[in-house]
Design a protein around this motif. Structure first.
Motif, short mmCIF file in Angstrom:
data_model
loop_
_atom_site.label_atom_id
_atom_site.label_comp_id
_atom_site.label_asym_id
_atom_site.label_seq_id
_atom_site.Cartn_x
_atom_site.Cartn_y
_atom_site.Cartn_z
N GLU A 86 -0.97 -41.09 -9.62
CA GLU A 86 0.04 -40.04 -9.81
C GLU A 86 -0.56 -38.92 -10.64
O GLU A 86 -1.34 -39.16 -11.56
N SER A 87 -0.20 -37.68 -10.33
CA SER A 87 -0.78 -36.56 -11.06
C SER A 87 0.14 -35.35 -11.03
O SER A 87 0.97 -35.20 -10.14
N ASN A 88 -0.02 -34.49 -12.04
CA ASN A 88 0.58 -33.16 -12.03
C ASN A 88 -0.46 -32.20 -11.47
O ASN A 88 -1.59 -32.15 -11.97
N ARG A 135 -3.11 -36.05 -15.50
CA ARG A 135 -2.45 -37.33 -15.27
C ARG A 135 -1.24 -37.46 -16.21
O ARG A 135 -1.29 -37.03 -17.37
N PRO A 136 -0.14 -38.09 -15.72
CA PRO A 136 1.08 -38.20 -16.54
C PRO A 136 0.86 -38.82 -17.91
O PRO A 136 1.48 -38.41 -18.90
N GLN A 137 -0.05 -39.81 -18.00
CA GLN A 137 -0.26 -40.49 -19.27
C GLN A 137 -1.01 -39.63 -20.28
O GLN A 137 -1.09 -39.96 -21.47
N LYS A 166 8.65 -43.05 -17.73
CA LYS A 166 8.26 -41.79 -17.11
C LYS A 166 9.36 -40.75 -17.29
O LYS A 166 10.55 -41.06 -17.11
N TYR A 171 10.64 -37.04 -15.96
CA TYR A 171 10.53 -36.06 -14.89
C TYR A 171 11.21 -34.77 -15.34
O TYR A 171 12.37 -34.78 -15.75
N VAL A 210 5.68 -34.58 -14.45
CA VAL A 210 5.91 -35.96 -14.88
C VAL A 210 4.99 -36.29 -16.05
O VAL A 210 3.82 -35.92 -16.07
N ALA A 211 5.57 -36.94 -17.04
CA ALA A 211 4.83 -37.44 -18.20
C ALA A 211 5.11 -38.93 -18.33
O ALA A 211 6.18 -39.40 -17.94
N ALA A 212 4.17 -39.69 -18.86
CA ALA A 212 4.35 -41.13 -18.99
C ALA A 212 3.79 -41.61 -20.32
O ALA A 212 2.79 -41.07 -20.80
#
Length: 366
Positions: free
Chosen positions: A238-240, A285-287, A316, A318, A330-332
């Motif tokens: 998953e990526s922004n 990346r969200p993380q 996560k 959104y 998205v951030a995680a």
């Protein structure tokens, strides 16, 4: 078990006007675990079939251990194959199923039995030798298919979606088993899957394919953290993916302005040399996204919290970007007991370290 290197030179396959595999070259050192990854129709199974001798190329060559095997039949290539379909003989015991390839190679009965027992030990199923396939679970049957492949000690093992029929827990167990066997035998494995996590988990290198050609080849970490194209960034995890423009460049470190003047940040150039004015896509990346309450005039990317999803170990967030022309963000972060620190509708600010963001040159060559 000995292992051999594999070299593919300019290998291509067409079906009428359809290019199943564009001219492709690839070197696989002896003992490597290489995964061919990609969506349906990307060419990964075509490439595996050409290596195996199950199809003939329109051009190019295949060399195994230095020998040209391009037009040799499969049984003359010293290969083992494991498929999603276990293809066990239902009327034979497990022991006889495993020994069958040795029987075809005229190996003596006593030696065949000893080697079948050794292969069963390798897959940790010595107690099922006298059972029939119908008496085993799907995961056990796949281990037996692997043992049948290992028993005649091929120098290269080809695996085509071997775990596709198993549930998630069994898949993970079998991934560990295959990795363990690869470590113990140091044989060369070419593994086909469309599952990104499986490829990341198991491979020494990943060959990511798209539209009949290699999109990027490298270690899992290279593809995940330093993708060379937007396709690689989007396909693997998953990526922004944020459209942006380079405003300044100091070596590989870039100052960028996000589309719609949504904010400024820094990123690392991936592959191409980028100068001020270049149009890029920035992958984060969200993380690696840091989330804070929005500060007026900070010059950082801002968004309104649209949804929160707790997936277990990860929470996560959104967010809908305030600036036009940007996708949902998205951030995680690791789930904490007090995971309700952000509420739907909150205005938040996103930031990241330059080393955690990758700027990919616009495919149009701006």
């Amino acid at each position: 078990m000995s292992s051999s290197s594999l070299t593919v030179q300019g290998l291509a396959k067409r079906y009428g006007e359809f290019v199943a595999l564009a001219p492709t070259s690839l070197d696989v050192p002896a003992g490597e675990f290489l995964t061919l990854l990609g969506p349906s129709g990307s060419g990964k199974t075509t490439l595996l079939s050409l290596i195996a001798g199950l199809a003939s190329p329109d051009e190019g060559a295949v060399r195994i251990g230095g020998a040209d095997v391009t037009y040799r039949p499969p049984y003359e290539r010293d290969l083992g194959m494991v498929f999603q379909n276990y293809a066990l003989f239902p009327h034979m015991t497990i022991e006889d199923n495993i020994a069958f390839p040795l029987k075809m190679r005229k190996v003596g009965t006593a030696e065949a039995k000893a080697r079948a027992a050794e292969a069963l030990e390798m897959v940790r199923l010595p107690h099922v030798a006298k059972r029939f396939p119908r008496e085993l679970s799907g995961g056990q049957q796949q281990r037996i298919a692997l043992a049948r492949c290992l028993v005649y000690r091929p120098s290269i093992i080809l695996m085509d979606e071997p775990l596709g029929a198993l549930d998630k827990k069994l898949r993970e167990q079998m991934q560990l088993e295959i990795k363990r066997i690869h470590r113990e035998l140091a044989t060369t494995i070419i593994y086909v899957t469309h599952d990104q996590e499986e490829a990341m988990t198991m491979s020494d290198r990943i060959c990511l394919m798209n539209a009949g050609q290699i999109e990027q080849l490298g270690a899992p970490g290279d593809l995940y953290f330093r993708p060379r194209t937007v396709f690689v960034a989007d396909f693997l995890g998953e990526s922004n993916l944020l459209p942006a423009r380079v405003t300044a460049a100091t070596g590989d470190t870039l100052d960028i302005t996000l589309a719609g003047d949504a904010g400024t940040a820094q990123a690392i150039a991936s592959g191409a040399v980028l100068a001020a004015g270049a149009q890029v896509t920035v992958m984060v990346r969200p993380q690696n996204v840091v989330v804070r309450s929005a500060v007026e005039g900070s010059g950082k990317l801002k968004g309104k919290l649209a949804d929160v999803m707790v997936t277990g170990s990860l929470t996560k967030l959104y967010l809908d970007a305030l600036a036009p022309g940007l996708p949902q963000l998205v951030a995680a972060y690791p789930t904490r007991s007090l995971s309700d620190e952000h509420r739907i509708g909150d205005l938040l600010e996103l930031d990241w370290q330059a080393a955690d963001a990758v700027a990919i040159a616009d495919a149009k060559g701006h």
